[in-house]
Scaffold this motif. Structure first.
Motif, PDB file in Angstrom:
ATOM      1  N   CYS A  18       0.899  -1.166   0.000  1.00  0.00           N
ATOM      2  CA  CYS A  18       0.000   0.000   0.000  1.00  0.00           C
ATOM      3  C   CYS A  18       0.931   1.208   0.000  1.00  0.00           C
ATOM      4  CB  CYS A  18      -0.881  -0.082   1.233  1.00  0.00           C
ATOM      5  SG  CYS A  18      -2.072   1.223   1.402  1.00  0.00           S
ATOM      6  N   THR A  19       1.462   1.598   1.159  1.00  0.00           N
ATOM      7  CA  THR A  19       2.512   2.623   1.171  1.00  0.00           C
ATOM      8  C   THR A  19       3.763   2.052   0.510  1.00  0.00           C
ATOM      9  OG1 THR A  19       1.729   3.782   3.111  1.00  0.00           O
ATOM     10  CG2 THR A  19       4.101   3.802   2.764  1.00  0.00           C
ATOM     11  N   SER A  33      -8.151   7.657   8.478  1.00  0.00           N
ATOM     12  CA  SER A  33      -7.276   6.493   8.563  1.00  0.00           C
ATOM     13  C   SER A  33      -5.838   6.812   8.148  1.00  0.00           C
ATOM     14  CB  SER A  33      -7.821   5.339   7.707  1.00  0.00           C
ATOM     15  OG  SER A  33      -7.258   4.132   8.136  1.00  0.00           O
ATOM     16  N   CYS A  34      -5.562   8.055   7.737  1.00  0.00           N
ATOM     17  CA  CYS A  34      -4.210   8.355   7.256  1.00  0.00           C
ATOM     18  C   CYS A  34      -3.448   9.363   8.114  1.00  0.00           C
ATOM     19  CB  CYS A  34      -4.260   8.856   5.824  1.00  0.00           C
ATOM     20  SG  CYS A  34      -4.869   7.554   4.748  1.00  0.00           S
ATOM     21  N   SER A  78       6.632  -0.454   6.289  1.00  0.00           N
ATOM     22  CA  SER A  78       5.310   0.115   6.001  1.00  0.00           C
ATOM     23  C   SER A  78       4.328  -0.537   6.957  1.00  0.00           C
ATOM     24  CB  SER A  78       4.879  -0.182   4.560  1.00  0.00           C
ATOM     25  OG  SER A  78       4.481  -1.540   4.453  1.00  0.00           O
ATOM     26  N   ALA A 114       1.644  -2.223   6.189  1.00  0.00           N
ATOM     27  CA  ALA A 114       1.291  -3.561   5.713  1.00  0.00           C
ATOM     28  C   ALA A 114       2.432  -4.548   5.993  1.00  0.00           C
ATOM     29  CB  ALA A 114       0.979  -3.516   4.224  1.00  0.00           C
ATOM     30  N   GLU A 147       1.980  -5.570   9.455  1.00  0.00           N
ATOM     31  CA  GLU A 147       0.923  -6.592   9.594  1.00  0.00           C
ATOM     32  C   GLU A 147       1.501  -7.968   9.302  1.00  0.00           C
ATOM     33  OE1 GLU A 147      -2.143  -5.660   6.769  1.00  0.00           O
ATOM     34  OE2 GLU A 147      -2.299  -3.614   7.493  1.00  0.00           O
ATOM     35  N   HIS A 172      -9.176  -2.844   6.824  1.00  0.00           N
ATOM     36  CA  HIS A 172      -8.437  -2.331   5.671  1.00  0.00           C
ATOM     37  C   HIS A 172      -8.009  -3.509   4.800  1.00  0.00           C
ATOM     38  CE1 HIS A 172      -4.969  -0.256   3.685  1.00  0.00           C
ATOM     39  NE2 HIS A 172      -5.785   0.780   3.783  1.00  0.00           N
ATOM     40  N   ASN A 196      -5.176  -5.991   5.503  1.00  0.00           N
ATOM     41  CA  ASN A 196      -5.269  -7.025   6.554  1.00  0.00           C
ATOM     42  C   ASN A 196      -5.477  -8.410   5.954  1.00  0.00           C
ATOM     43  OD1 ASN A 196      -6.782  -5.313   9.467  1.00  0.00           O
ATOM     44  ND2 ASN A 196      -5.036  -4.790   8.209  1.00  0.00           N
ATOM     45  N   THR A 231      -8.915  -3.459  14.182  1.00  0.00           N
ATOM     46  CA  THR A 231      -8.403  -2.089  14.147  1.00  0.00           C
ATOM     47  C   THR A 231      -9.107  -1.352  15.270  1.00  0.00           C
ATOM     48  OG1 THR A 231      -8.193  -2.287  11.768  1.00  0.00           O
ATOM     49  CG2 THR A 231      -8.098  -0.067  12.661  1.00  0.00           C
ATOM     50  N   THR A 269     -12.276   0.983  12.000  1.00  0.00           N
ATOM     51  CA  THR A 269     -12.174   1.836  10.812  1.00  0.00           C
ATOM     52  C   THR A 269     -13.436   2.674  10.623  1.00  0.00           C
ATOM     53  OG1 THR A 269     -12.959   0.036   9.466  1.00  0.00           O
ATOM     54  CG2 THR A 269     -10.597   0.314   9.568  1.00  0.00           C
ATOM     55  N   ASP A 276      -4.281  -3.677  14.346  1.00  0.00           N
ATOM     56  CA  ASP A 276      -3.801  -2.767  13.305  1.00  0.00           C
ATOM     57  C   ASP A 276      -3.734  -1.374  13.933  1.00  0.00           C
ATOM     58  OD1 ASP A 276      -3.899  -0.803  11.262  1.00  0.00           O
ATOM     59  OD2 ASP A 276      -4.723  -2.240   9.839  1.00  0.00           O
ATOM     60  N   ALA A 280      -3.248   1.590  12.738  1.00  0.00           N
ATOM     61  CA  ALA A 280      -3.431   2.767  11.888  1.00  0.00           C
ATOM     62  C   ALA A 280      -4.142   3.895  12.645  1.00  0.00           C
ATOM     63  CB  ALA A 280      -4.219   2.397  10.645  1.00  0.00           C
ATOM     64  N   HIS A 337       4.300   6.740  10.079  1.00  0.00           N
ATOM     65  CA  HIS A 337       3.971   7.770   9.099  1.00  0.00           C
ATOM     66  C   HIS A 337       2.536   8.251   9.269  1.00  0.00           C
ATOM     67  CE1 HIS A 337       3.332   3.742   7.619  1.00  0.00           C
ATOM     68  NE2 HIS A 337       2.529   4.142   6.682  1.00  0.00           N
TER      69      HIS A 337
END
Ligand code: PLP
Length: 971
Positions: A335-336, A508-509, A568, A570, A573, A602, A605, A649, A653, A678, A680, A704
């Motif tokens: 993802c990232t 979520s970011c 990252s 992910a 995870e 997400h 996952n 999460t 989410t 998670d 995030a 991040h």
């Protein structure tokens, strides 16, 4: 607070956007008396952190910069010839200042909203063109995390390409033993869970049959040798397999490219294109492949399309491959990635151009050739005489050479007791060769050597010398003066909306402030020029940062151990799930492979779970967004014998703190499962609750997001994992872990992950940007990080309160409060007016804003996460924009504006379209472009109008097109 205490706490007031007066007004709007009351009504009492976080007290920005300078001096800067995929490089100052150190570039988000991201999309298209040209393979992506994971992604892509999901016909993958050790390490990690059988050997002796799906070789290889793989490639093709070639972009300016040798996939690192070493990262890996893989390539591909006016426009192509859609059917969880670093590498090639790139490579090759010949002349033998920048010298015993090298502050690569590797890079000068050759001199004679500056490159085999041209596109042949380059970078930056323009409220970011004081030290040599495999006594500064940051993260998560290796979320995870898997296996529970994942999770996952060899079982959600505990109970019971765990999460989410979370984690534990969290949404937990308090066993954090590392337009990221004691010994390892003195995973009573393989190429992942999170925690201190969470919740609830009169807000808790983000339902408007979430997102651009997260986790909605760093005035402007858009929708509902020709459907409006002589719309130019007063004061112009998504996917073009296509578009 006295005057001096105020100075120490200054960063908190600079990081958090809300003033005391504004806070009171906002609380009033929400309808609570105090921030404490809001938090009490939001975060369930049974999971609240009772104690103050045990973190060092806040320090001022100036004190922090002083501290971090002192720490940097604990790193010793030796001249480094270690190589092994990491080379010192000269970042052109114009790129350092205008990209790497420029918030206009590093605070960008992933270019999902393409109309306001054309600058970075263009630069990433340049990156793809560079990779495609240099490797001579037609399709390239816009970066991956590092060379080792890119190699593993290539292996897994081919595996899935050849084998059907339910039937593995070819399980074997040949790995030439002469590839970088860290690449082998990650390949081993990634192969096992999906039942790939690795066969190691010498490619020259390999006998492959149709039980193999492919092979990987390196060019030049681990020992620097340039091998001719043509015959081997034919052999693999003859049995129906595919060949991955790990390679080096700079070497390819001189060598016959992989595509011309017949390779199917090329991978490697673009680090030496101007991206600092940074003790291992972040750097951009590259990935290119033959056309037949275009729908399977991991990561993001930038493609060319057209906008509503038929003009050329760029966007991320083939997005249907994203994990959100494929979920457990996805074959990669990327993802990232590493967008910022890919942009730097692209700019490096734009600035130098093909001719100068070749000159750089030639200079390195001549210096290497000189070193090789001089060392040979002193009676040593090299293991290969075909090389570009790396030689390996045979010695009886490395010790005297090592001692002499260290005395001269030189790092060589000590491969074993008899082999010394030497890799040169563009920073090496003729003068440096005296000391280098002196390592192999008798300590009596002064060093003298001959260098022929225009020498033939005798060690690059003729039949492997590059004859094809590369980077012929004008963009690589224009911007070679600093003025031109500075303007080119600026012209792209101007097309992109980043945090230095307005808030980016991506749910979520967590697009929060990336403070200048956190960023500045990254450019300092004692941080940026450290090699990831440098001896531990030279990297004491880094180790202190790593140990202290790991400790802080353990305290924040209420866990015992931490690994900073995943680069990252992910990857975190994946690493966390492998930890769970290894734990079960250590208890003889090899069969425990069922992972429960809520429907709202997400997409990474389920993708990570499948990559870890697990079976995904989806858990339902209730109408209020909570996990359906009855469904969970039933599924946990049904799969009790094989239950590996659950991925949750938190807050979910959907943006709520479920009161039932402890019940959920208890159920999973009761059936022998482990709980993965998670992280995030950690920005809603720090200081108020913690994964360790809700009953989780392991979690990843997105540094991040919560811990201030900028998004860089789609990376870098850091996804460390923290866990409880019983999982500590299963955290990732690393082949270079044998390097004495390093402690890889921190905490967990010193238990070390000695027998585990790596998840990333570098032992500490993207080590240099750990400084950002370290700075964030040091400058905020325990109170500041907690306040950040509280204000994130305040800001979200303030916006929710302002918007809820006009919009349906989905999923709040029983007190009607949200967590640090909330979801606005736009689906009703589709029924009444035909207006969709996308129209609202694009219209927000006309108001100067980036859209919130679109259609995740619920299609047809937007998810808003303001973060603590925004001030009330900015929150109000954003709310005003959304309320004004609601009025526009209402006008359509009431028939006052046309259903088809309206400002929403035609959004965004470009300067070109509103200034055109013709204006045939049923609304005015002013309504189109300056819908609210504040916009007149600070207008951001999208550079293209609405982009046609399907056109770009139907006609996939992912490299710079010939100039003629621009001319045609203009005509
Ligand atoms: C809830 C959630 N989980 C996981 C991820 C993946 O993290 P990364 O993009 O760092 O790989 C994200 C990214 O946005 C996310 O929002």
């Amino acid at each position: 607070m006295n005057l001096f205490e105020q100075q120490s706490a200054e960063f908190q007031r600079r990081h958090i956007g809300i003033s005391e007066t504004d806070k009171q007004k906002m609380l009033q709007t929400i309808g609570v008396r105090s921030l404490d009351e809001l938090i009490d009504k939001t975060v369930p009492a049974n999971i609240r952190m009772q104690k103050k976080l045990d973190l060092p007290p806040a320090i001022s920005e100036n004190e922090y910069l002083k501290l971090v300078k002192e720490l940097s001096m604990k790193n010793k800067l030796f001249k480094t010839y270690i190589g092994q995929g990491y080379y010192d490089t000269i970042t052109p100052s114009v790129i350092l200042r205008n990209v790497f150190e420029n918030p206009g570039w590093y605070t960008q988000y992933t270019p999902y909203q393409a109309e306001i991201s054309q600058g970075r999309l263009e630069s990433l298209l340049n990156f793809q063109t560079i990779v495609s040209d240099l490797t001579a393979l037609p399709i390239a992506n816009a970066s991956l995390l590092d060379e080792a994971t890119a190699a593993a992604e290539a292996m897994s892509m081919i595996f899935h390409h050849i084998n059907k999901t339910d039937k593995i016909e070819r399980a074997k993958f040949f790995v030439d033993s002469s590839i970088f050790p860290q690449t082998i390490d990650v390949i081993i990690t990634r192969a096992k869970p999906i039942n790939i059988e690795l066969v190691f050997g010498d490619y020259k002796k390999a006998q492959l049959d149709n039980s193999y799906f492919g092979a990987i070789v390196q060019y030049p290889n681990n020992a620097g040798s340039i091998e001719d793989y043509r015959e081997f490639i034919n052999q693999v093709h003859n049995v129906g397999g595919f060949v991955v070639m790990a390679t080096d972009l700079l070497a390819l300016t001189l060598l016959t490219p992989p595509g011309e040798l017949g390779a199917d996939v090329a991978v490697g690192s673009a680090q030496r294109f101007g991206v600092p070493l940074g003790f291992g990262g972040p750097h951009a890996a590259f990935f290119s492949a033959k056309d037949e893989f275009k729908r399977n390539i991991p990561g993001r591909i930038i493609g060319v399309s057209i906008d509503a006016q038929g003009n050329r426009a760029l966007r991320m192509a083939l997005q249907t491959r994203e994990q959100h859609i494929k979920r457990e059917k996805a074959t990669s969880n990327i993802c990232t990635a590493q967008a910022l670093l890919a942009n730097m590498a692209a700019m490096y090639a734009v600035y130098h151009g093909p001719h100068e790139l070749k000159n750089i490579a030639q200079r390195i090759a001549i210096l290497t050739q000189t070193v090789a010949e001089e060392i040979e002349a002193r009676g040593f033998e090299l293991i290969s005489d075909k090389f570009f920048d790396t030689i390996v010298v045979k010695v009886e015993n490395i010790t005297p050479y090592k001692t002499k090298a260290e005395r001269q502050q030189i790092n060589l690569r000590y491969i074993d007791n008899n082999l010394i590797g030497i890799s040169l890079d563009e920073t090496i000068t003729v003068d440096d060769l005296y000391d280098l050759i002196n390592c192999f001199e008798n300590d009596v004679d002064p060093v003298a050597f001959d260098i022929e500056e225009d020498a033939e490159l005798n060690h690059i085999p003729l039949n492997l010398s590059r004859t094809s041209s590369f980077l012929t596109h004008p963009v690589f042949n224009t911007h070679h003066s600093e003025t031109q380059m500075m303007r080119y970078i600026k012209s792209l930056e101007n097309k992109d909306l980043a945090l230095n323009t307005s808030m980016i409220s991506l749910g979520s970011c967590t697009m929060k402030l990336n403070a200048a004081s956190e960023m500045i030290p990254l450019s300092w040599n004692h941080w940026s020029k450290m090699h990831p495999f440098a001896p531990s006594d030279q990297t004491q500064g880094y180790q202190q940062i790593i140990n202290e940051l790991s400790d802080y993260l353990c305290k924040i998560t209420v866990f015992d151990a931490c690994s900073l290796q995943p680069n990252s979320g992910a990857q975190g995870e994946y690493a966390g799930l492998l930890t769970i898997k290894a734990y079960h296996e250590s208890r003889g529970d090899h069969h425990r492979n069922v992972m429960l994942i809520p429907i709202s999770a997400h997409g990474t996952n389920p993708a990570s779970a499948v990559m870890a060899g697990m079976k995904v079982v989806v858990v339902k959600a209730l109408d209020n967004g909570y996990i359906d505990v009855n469904d969970l109970k039933a599924k946990a019971e049904q799969h009790a014998a094989n239950l590996a765990g659950i991925m949750i999460t938190y807050p979910s989410t959907y943006g709520v703190y479920e009161e039932t979370v402890k019940e959920i984690t208890n159920i999973v534990h009761q059936y022998g499962g482990q709980v993965y969290m998670d992280g995030a949404n950690m920005n809603a937990q720090v200081g108020l609750t913690a994964p360790g308090l809700i009953g989780a066993d392991v979690c990843h954090l997105n540094l991040h997001k919560t811990f201030a590392i900028p998004h860089g337009g789609g990376g870098p990221g850091v996804g460390p994992i923290c866990c409880k004691q019983h999982l500590a010994k299963f955290l990732p390892g690393h082949v270079e872990f044998k390097v004495a003195g390093y402690q890889l995973a921190v905490g967990g009573n010193g238990q070390q992950a000695t027998n585990k393989h790596a998840v990333s190429a570098a032992p500490f992942g993207s080590a240099s940007i750990l400084l950002i999170s370290y700075g964030y925690i040091r400058m905020l201190g325990a109170e500041g990080v907690k306040a950040a969470t509280e204000y994130a919740i305040l800001n979200a609830n303030y916006m929710r309160a302002r918007l809820q009169e006009q919009y349906d807000i989905l999923y709040t808790n029983h007190n009607d409060e949200c967590a640090h983000e909330f979801i606005v339902d736009l689906r009703p408007f589709k029924v009444t007016t035909g207006i969709e979430a996308e129209d609202v997102a694009k219209r927000l651009m006309d108001y100067g804003f980036h859209a919130p997260t679109m259609s995740f986790p619920v299609p047809g909605t937007i998810m808003i996460e303001p973060t603590e760093s925004e001030d009330k005035a900015e929150l109000d402007r954003f709310c005003d924009a959304l309320l004004s858009i609601r009025d526009e929708i209402r006008a359509i509902e009431e028939g006052k504006i046309d259903k088809v020709d309206n400002p929403l459907k035609n959004a965004p409006h470009t300067q070109h379209s509103v200034c055109a002589d013709e204006w045939n719309h049923k609304y005015s130019r002013n309504e189109a472009t300056f819908p609210l007063y504040y916009v007149t004061q600070n207008k951001f112009w999208p550079s293209v109008s609405r982009i046609n998504n399907t056109y770009g996917d139907r006609n996939l073009i992912c490299t710079c097109e010939p100039l003629s296509s621009y001319v045609e578009a203009e005509a």
